[in-house]
Write a protein that holds these residues in place. Structure first.
Motif, PDB file in Angstrom:
ATOM      1  N   SER A   1       0.809  -1.220   0.000  1.00 43.99           N
ATOM      2  CA  SER A   1       0.000   0.000   0.000  1.00 43.99           C
ATOM      3  C   SER A   1       0.842   1.271   0.000  1.00 43.99           C
ATOM      4  N   ALA A   2       2.144   1.127  -0.030  1.00 47.08           N
ATOM      5  CA  ALA A   2       3.015   2.296   0.073  1.00 47.08           C
ATOM      6  C   ALA A   2       3.294   2.923  -1.287  1.00 47.08           C
ATOM      7  N   THR A   3       3.281   4.249  -1.314  1.00 46.91           N
ATOM      8  CA  THR A   3       3.766   4.974  -2.478  1.00 46.91           C
ATOM      9  C   THR A   3       5.286   5.032  -2.382  1.00 46.91           C
ATOM     10  N   MET A   4       5.953   4.672  -3.464  1.00 43.45           N
ATOM     11  CA  MET A   4       7.407   4.599  -3.466  1.00 43.45           C
ATOM     12  C   MET A   4       7.977   5.582  -4.482  1.00 43.45           C
ATOM     13  N   GLY A   5       9.069   6.213  -4.110  1.00 47.72           N
ATOM     14  CA  GLY A   5       9.673   7.177  -5.017  1.00 47.72           C
ATOM     15  C   GLY A   5      11.170   6.987  -5.148  1.00 47.72           C
TER      16      GLY A   5
ATOM     17  N   ARG B   1      18.448  17.605  -3.506  1.00 51.87           N
ATOM     18  CA  ARG B   1      17.851  16.326  -3.877  1.00 51.87           C
ATOM     19  C   ARG B   1      16.658  16.593  -4.788  1.00 51.87           C
ATOM     20  N   GLU B   2      16.599  15.858  -5.900  1.00 51.85           N
ATOM     21  CA  GLU B   2      15.539  16.107  -6.858  1.00 51.85           C
ATOM     22  C   GLU B   2      14.740  14.841  -7.163  1.00 51.85           C
ATOM     23  N   PHE B   3      13.505  15.060  -7.499  1.00 55.11           N
ATOM     24  CA  PHE B   3      12.577  13.979  -7.811  1.00 55.11           C
ATOM     25  C   PHE B   3      12.947  13.322  -9.127  1.00 55.11           C
ATOM     26  N   VAL B   4      12.823  11.997  -9.162  1.00 54.09           N
ATOM     27  CA  VAL B   4      13.058  11.237 -10.391  1.00 54.09           C
ATOM     28  C   VAL B   4      11.767  10.560 -10.854  1.00 54.09           C
ATOM     29  N   SER B   5      11.166   9.778  -9.946  1.00 53.35           N
ATOM     30  CA  SER B   5       9.989   9.018 -10.342  1.00 53.35           C
ATOM     31  C   SER B   5       9.226   8.560  -9.108  1.00 53.35           C
ATOM     32  N   VAL B   6       7.947   8.259  -9.305  1.00 55.21           N
ATOM     33  CA  VAL B   6       7.105   7.756  -8.231  1.00 55.21           C
ATOM     34  C   VAL B   6       6.185   6.674  -8.790  1.00 55.21           C
ATOM     35  N   ILE B   7       5.868   5.700  -7.936  1.00 57.31           N
ATOM     36  CA  ILE B   7       4.907   4.661  -8.302  1.00 57.31           C
ATOM     37  C   ILE B   7       3.907   4.521  -7.164  1.00 57.31           C
ATOM     38  N   SER B   8       2.634   4.536  -7.521  1.00 58.82           N
ATOM     39  CA  SER B   8       1.593   4.433  -6.505  1.00 58.82           C
ATOM     40  C   SER B   8       1.382   2.981  -6.097  1.00 58.82           C
ATOM     41  N   ARG B   9       0.540   2.786  -5.109  1.00 60.17           N
ATOM     42  CA  ARG B   9       0.253   1.424  -4.664  1.00 60.17           C
ATOM     43  C   ARG B   9      -0.456   0.634  -5.751  1.00 60.17           C
ATOM     44  N   ASN B  10      -1.094   1.329  -6.673  1.00 64.51           N
ATOM     45  CA  ASN B  10      -1.799   0.666  -7.769  1.00 64.51           C
ATOM     46  C   ASN B  10      -0.942   0.501  -9.016  1.00 64.51           C
ATOM     47  N   GLY B  11       0.292   0.978  -8.955  1.00 67.61           N
ATOM     48  CA  GLY B  11       1.185   0.835 -10.092  1.00 67.61           C
ATOM     49  C   GLY B  11       1.184   2.006 -11.043  1.00 67.61           C
TER      50      GLY B  11
ATOM     51  N   ASP C   1      10.531  15.297 -15.975  1.00 67.44           N
ATOM     52  CA  ASP C   1      10.712  15.506 -17.414  1.00 67.44           C
ATOM     53  C   ASP C   1      12.106  15.093 -17.881  1.00 67.44           C
ATOM     54  N   SER C   2      13.082  15.262 -17.019  1.00 69.69           N
ATOM     55  CA  SER C   2      14.469  14.984 -17.391  1.00 69.69           C
ATOM     56  C   SER C   2      14.744  13.502 -17.634  1.00 69.69           C
ATOM     57  N   VAL C   3      13.877  12.636 -17.138  1.00 70.36           N
ATOM     58  CA  VAL C   3      14.112  11.193 -17.292  1.00 70.36           C
ATOM     59  C   VAL C   3      12.997  10.501 -18.061  1.00 70.36           C
ATOM     60  N   LYS C   4      11.953  11.222 -18.371  1.00 66.49           N
ATOM     61  CA  LYS C   4      10.807  10.629 -19.052  1.00 66.49           C
ATOM     62  C   LYS C   4      11.231  10.019 -20.388  1.00 66.49           C
ATOM     63  N   GLY C   5      10.789   8.795 -20.616  1.00 64.59           N
ATOM     64  CA  GLY C   5      11.151   8.103 -21.851  1.00 64.59           C
ATOM     65  C   GLY C   5      12.446   7.321 -21.762  1.00 64.59           C
ATOM     66  N   ARG C   6      13.226   7.552 -20.705  1.00 58.45           N
ATOM     67  CA  ARG C   6      14.496   6.838 -20.533  1.00 58.45           C
ATOM     68  C   ARG C   6      14.479   5.935 -19.302  1.00 58.45           C
ATOM     69  N   PHE C   7      13.787   6.357 -18.258  1.00 54.30           N
ATOM     70  CA  PHE C   7      13.731   5.584 -17.014  1.00 54.30           C
ATOM     71  C   PHE C   7      12.353   4.950 -16.864  1.00 54.30           C
ATOM     72  N   THR C   8      12.341   3.785 -16.199  1.00 56.26           N
ATOM     73  CA  THR C   8      11.090   3.101 -15.918  1.00 56.26           C
ATOM     74  C   THR C   8      11.085   2.619 -14.480  1.00 56.26           C
ATOM     75  N   ILE C   9      10.049   3.016 -13.742  1.00 55.62           N
ATOM     76  CA  ILE C   9       9.894   2.550 -12.369  1.00 55.62           C
ATOM     77  C   ILE C   9       8.887   1.401 -12.354  1.00 55.62           C
ATOM     78  N   SER C  10       9.142   0.427 -11.498  1.00 55.25           N
ATOM     79  CA  SER C  10       8.225  -0.705 -11.369  1.00 55.25           C
ATOM     80  C   SER C  10       8.328  -1.250  -9.948  1.00 55.25           C
ATOM     81  N   ARG C  11       7.401  -2.127  -9.607  1.00 52.40           N
ATOM     82  CA  ARG C  11       7.449  -2.714  -8.270  1.00 52.40           C
ATOM     83  C   ARG C  11       7.004  -4.167  -8.335  1.00 52.40           C
ATOM     84  N   ASP C  12       7.552  -4.945  -7.441  1.00 47.82           N
ATOM     85  CA  ASP C  12       7.191  -6.353  -7.293  1.00 47.82           C
ATOM     86  C   ASP C  12       6.716  -6.515  -5.853  1.00 47.82           C
TER      87      ASP C  12
END
Length: 127
Positions: A31-35, A45-55, A61-72
């Protein structure tokens, strides 16, 4: 007690790829939001990406299209796949989690929005 442990950093040439992992323990990971955040020398410190509990995901903008966040959820682990790395991606990368649930995951882009942090892993991109 919540613990976040990052791994996977290292040295890579520009244009290459790295995959970071963040293993979480001590909280209800599902249930945790992870960043992911990063901090370069002399910079905030700057934001890169976040993933909600629902995925649901959101990227800087600086990483969009190059980085992918995921969770297991079975492994209590969040990942950051980084492709087409640039020299300016060099930084210490931190994993973070948020204690409370928020539907507006895309607004969680400030370090103060998160309650728990890992120790960081160094990513160095060379020319």
């Amino acid at each position: 007690q919540v613990q976040l442990v990052e791994s996977g950093g290292g040295l890579v040439q520009a244009g290459g790829s790295l995959s970071l992992s963040c293993a979480a323990s001590g909280q209800i990971f599902s249930s945790a939001t992870m960043g992911w955040f990063r901090q370069a020398p002399g910079k905030e410190r700057e934001f890169v990406s976040v993933i909600s509990r629902n995925g649901d995901t959101y990227y800087a903008d600086s990483v969009k299209g190059r980085f992918t966040i995921s969770r297991d959820k079975a492994k209590n682990t969040v990942y950051l796949q980084m492709n087409s790395l640039k020299i300016e991606d060099t930084a210490v990368y931190y994993c973070a989690s948020r204690r409370s649930i928020s539907s507006f995951y895309f607004q969680l882009v400030r370090p103060v929005d998160y309650d728990y942090w890992g120790q960081g892993t160094q990513v160095t991109v060379s020319s």
